[in-house]
Design an enzyme around this catalytic site. Structure first.
Site, PDB file in Angstrom:
ATOM      1  N   TYR A 112       0.833  -1.205   0.000  1.00  0.00           N
ATOM      2  CA  TYR A 112       0.000   0.000   0.000  1.00  0.00           C
ATOM      3  C   TYR A 112       0.863   1.247   0.000  1.00  0.00           C
ATOM      4  O   TYR A 112       1.923   1.274   0.643  1.00  0.00           O
ATOM      5  CB  TYR A 112      -0.879   0.051   1.258  1.00  0.00           C
ATOM      6  CG  TYR A 112      -2.083  -0.848   1.213  1.00  0.00           C
ATOM      7  CD1 TYR A 112      -3.268  -0.423   0.610  1.00  0.00           C
ATOM      8  CD2 TYR A 112      -2.052  -2.110   1.794  1.00  0.00           C
ATOM      9  CE1 TYR A 112      -4.385  -1.237   0.597  1.00  0.00           C
ATOM     10  CE2 TYR A 112      -3.163  -2.930   1.777  1.00  0.00           C
ATOM     11  CZ  TYR A 112      -4.335  -2.497   1.175  1.00  0.00           C
ATOM     12  OH  TYR A 112      -5.427  -3.299   1.150  1.00  0.00           O
ATOM     13  N   TYR A 151      -0.794 -10.006   0.647  1.00  0.00           N
ATOM     14  CA  TYR A 151       0.254  -9.465   1.511  1.00  0.00           C
ATOM     15  C   TYR A 151       0.157 -10.045   2.923  1.00  0.00           C
ATOM     16  O   TYR A 151      -0.921 -10.415   3.376  1.00  0.00           O
ATOM     17  CB  TYR A 151       0.219  -7.929   1.547  1.00  0.00           C
ATOM     18  CG  TYR A 151      -1.073  -7.297   2.023  1.00  0.00           C
ATOM     19  CD1 TYR A 151      -1.322  -7.121   3.387  1.00  0.00           C
ATOM     20  CD2 TYR A 151      -2.029  -6.867   1.119  1.00  0.00           C
ATOM     21  CE1 TYR A 151      -2.499  -6.525   3.825  1.00  0.00           C
ATOM     22  CE2 TYR A 151      -3.214  -6.272   1.550  1.00  0.00           C
ATOM     23  CZ  TYR A 151      -3.441  -6.103   2.901  1.00  0.00           C
ATOM     24  OH  TYR A 151      -4.595  -5.522   3.327  1.00  0.00           O
ATOM     25  N   ARG A 161      -3.276 -11.748   3.729  1.00  0.00           N
ATOM     26  CA  ARG A 161      -4.548 -11.346   3.133  1.00  0.00           C
ATOM     27  C   ARG A 161      -4.618 -11.870   1.703  1.00  0.00           C
ATOM     28  O   ARG A 161      -3.646 -11.747   0.958  1.00  0.00           O
ATOM     29  CB  ARG A 161      -4.682  -9.807   3.079  1.00  0.00           C
ATOM     30  CG  ARG A 161      -4.729  -9.057   4.400  1.00  0.00           C
ATOM     31  CD  ARG A 161      -5.848  -9.450   5.328  1.00  0.00           C
ATOM     32  NE  ARG A 161      -7.118  -9.864   4.754  1.00  0.00           N
ATOM     33  CZ  ARG A 161      -8.083  -9.062   4.293  1.00  0.00           C
ATOM     34  NH1 ARG A 161      -7.922  -7.771   4.326  1.00  0.00           N
ATOM     35  NH2 ARG A 161      -9.206  -9.544   3.816  1.00  0.00           N
ATOM     36  N   HIS A 164      -7.312  -8.479  -2.623  1.00  0.00           N
ATOM     37  CA  HIS A 164      -8.642  -7.903  -2.377  1.00  0.00           C
ATOM     38  C   HIS A 164      -8.663  -6.429  -2.729  1.00  0.00           C
ATOM     39  O   HIS A 164      -7.634  -5.757  -2.744  1.00  0.00           O
ATOM     40  CB  HIS A 164      -9.052  -8.075  -0.909  1.00  0.00           C
ATOM     41  CG  HIS A 164      -8.141  -7.360   0.041  1.00  0.00           C
ATOM     42  ND1 HIS A 164      -6.937  -7.886   0.459  1.00  0.00           N
ATOM     43  CD2 HIS A 164      -8.225  -6.140   0.635  1.00  0.00           C
ATOM     44  CE1 HIS A 164      -6.340  -7.036   1.273  1.00  0.00           C
ATOM     45  NE2 HIS A 164      -7.093  -5.955   1.393  1.00  0.00           N
ATOM     46  N   HIS A 166     -10.786  -2.973  -1.446  1.00  0.00           N
ATOM     47  CA  HIS A 166     -11.715  -2.409  -0.460  1.00  0.00           C
ATOM     48  C   HIS A 166     -12.749  -1.552  -1.183  1.00  0.00           C
ATOM     49  O   HIS A 166     -12.403  -0.789  -2.092  1.00  0.00           O
ATOM     50  CB  HIS A 166     -10.961  -1.518   0.533  1.00  0.00           C
ATOM     51  CG  HIS A 166      -9.952  -2.256   1.373  1.00  0.00           C
ATOM     52  ND1 HIS A 166     -10.233  -2.707   2.638  1.00  0.00           N
ATOM     53  CD2 HIS A 166      -8.675  -2.614   1.126  1.00  0.00           C
ATOM     54  CE1 HIS A 166      -9.164  -3.308   3.136  1.00  0.00           C
ATOM     55  NE2 HIS A 166      -8.192  -3.265   2.245  1.00  0.00           N
TER      56      HIS A 166
HETATM   57 FE   LIG Z   1      -6.321  -4.334   2.492  1.00  0.00          FE
END
Ligand SMILES: [Fe+2]
Lengths: 246, 203
Positions: A112, A151, A161, A164, A166
């Site tokens: 991110y 990640y 995770r 995905h 959000h």
């Molecule tokens: Fe996330």
């Protein structure tokens, strides 16, 4: 724009057993952030029935294209190019127009663009990770992006995770407000994820898994994934019929 | 009267996660140039009618620590008690007031909203509710957005007859929904757990 009759009804009661419970210790962050007392219900007033509605005029030209909306001129984000699209419906199966849909995600390496994300995977200088759009008259939305990477995250010692995206979705009433996550068909990480598993019902989880749609794929450009979203629906009652007749 | 049941199930919620600001307030977390400004940071302009107020909120977790990675959205009526929404049946709200705000917190965990004091909005039975602001809170560790309301500390009379506040079974919890006033600022502390746990709503 089509003349849409204002929607005045209260909403169906939320089925809280379909949503993840506030306290879900497999996802450790919930332990000190979950209210412990029962939330209190009351009949909807105008404060719940109304909500902000956004028009298409708020959107910038690149808002729904994450491959270029942060990129240097002539460049684009690295990763598998995809289109995500679908319909926003309510529980009465009616399309919901003029719904602001916002989305954010990690880059193709699972990183991110955020100062608190220290994952080893590198940032992509051409990828910011946010976008938005507004549904059309038939409740449709779409955007272009790159498929995010999986990640690792600090929960258990080896929790990952699944890939995905959000989603934040407005309806037309403030109590329709919803945040969720979309997963990708066929990803073996989905069923291992403690956040996914906060949702008690497997059928509910399945509604978050977008299906590959070869029909909508753009040849030589981007594969398409379809993700439909259902918001709370309004009841029709005597009280509201009377109001409409005024 | 027969109530038809919903035909589809609502999409299940998932936490907003630790990076919610990338999606909802990208300029706040240094993703510049995608949107001209973060949505919901300005609720009023020079022409907005009503009494200007500042609302400062904080959120505490079960250990008593301030939460700094949340987003709070608020929704409120204008000075005449009208909502700036197509679903408002009673008339047109002040076009210079959005009624909707969204904020991330500063480094001390304070969420600041520059807004106006809302007017009173009727309950379905016609009684007036006390002035209030509706809240929606999302963050890492919150699986379904939390819904609550903020009432105003200097509205003792209206609060004492509010249809929702007066109906709360545990009257000792009413103060968790009331923000005291100092000058033009209201301070609203939200406690997710513990003795002072805020009343959250299932609405
Ligand atoms: Fe996330």
């Amino acid at each position: 724009m089509r003349n849409i009759k204002p929607e005045l009804g209260g909403f169906f009661q939320r089925d809280r057993s379909w949503h993840p419970p506030a306290f879900a210790p497999g996802y450790k962050s919930t332990v000190v952030r979950s209210p412990q007392r029962a939330p209190i219900a009351f009949s909807h007033t105008l404060s719940e029935i109304t909500g902000p509605v956004f028009g298409h005029s708020m959107l910038g030209e690149l808002d729904n294209d994450l491959t270029v909306n942060f990129a240097r001129p002539g460049e684009s984000a690295i990763g598998p190019r995809i289109i995500v699209y679908g319909k926003v419906l309510d529980e009465n199966a009616r399309p919901v127009p003029n719904v602001l849909v916002e989305f954010w995600q990690a880059n193709a390496g699972g990183r991110y663009r955020h100062k608190k994300d220290g994952y080893l995977a590198p940032l992509d200088p051409n990828f910011g990770g946010c976008g938005r759009t507004v549904t059309d008259e038939d409740g449709n939305y779409w955007f272009r992006t790159v498929q995010p990477g999986a990640y690792p995250w600090p929960n258990g010692i080896n929790d990952w995770r699944p890939a995905h995206i959000h989603f934040s979705i407005f309806g037309h009433g403030f109590v329709q407000r919803l945040i969720t996550q979309m997963y990708f068909e066929g990803d073996p990480m989905i069923w291992r994820c403690p956040i996914v598993r906060t949702i008690p019902d497997k059928r509910a989880i399945e509604t978050l898994i977008a299906k590959l749609d070869m029909e909508s794929t753009v040849p030589m450009d981007a594969r398409a994934y379809k993700f439909d979203i259902v918001l709370r629906g309004r009841r029709q009652t005597m009280f509201e019929n009377k109001l409409e007749g005024n | 009267m027969v109530q038809p049941l919903p035909r589809l199930k609502e999409t299940p919620s998932q936490t907003a996660g630790p990076y919610v600001h990338i999606g909802l307030t990208p300029n706040y977390c240094e993703i510049g140039g995608v949107y001209p400004e973060d949505l919901g940071i300005r609720m009023v302009n020079e022409k907005t009618k009503g009494e200007r107020i500042t609302v400062k909120m904080r959120i505490f977790d079960g250990t008593g620590s301030v939460i700094k990675d949340a987003v709070i959205e608020i929704w409120q009526a204008d000075a005449d008690g009208l909502y700036n929404s197509p679903s408002e049946p009673r008339g047109k709200a002040d076009p210079n007031f959005t009624g909707w705000g969204r904020q991330a917190s500063d480094e001390e965990g304070v969420f600041t909203f520059e807004t106006i004091k809302p007017g009173r909005v009727p309950f379905p039975d016609g009684r007036l509710q006390a002035p209030h602001i509706s809240l929606w809170i999302v963050a890492r560790g919150i699986n379904l957005g939390l819904q609550t309301r903020m009432y105003f500390g200097d509205e003792e009379k209206a609060n004492a007859e509010d249809p929702i506040l007066t109906r709360l079974e545990h009257q000792n919890r009413v103060p968790t929904l009331i923000a005291p006033r100092s000058g033009n600022t209201y301070h609203f502390d939200i406690h997710l757990q513990g003795e002072k746990e805020t009343v959250f709503f299932d609405v």
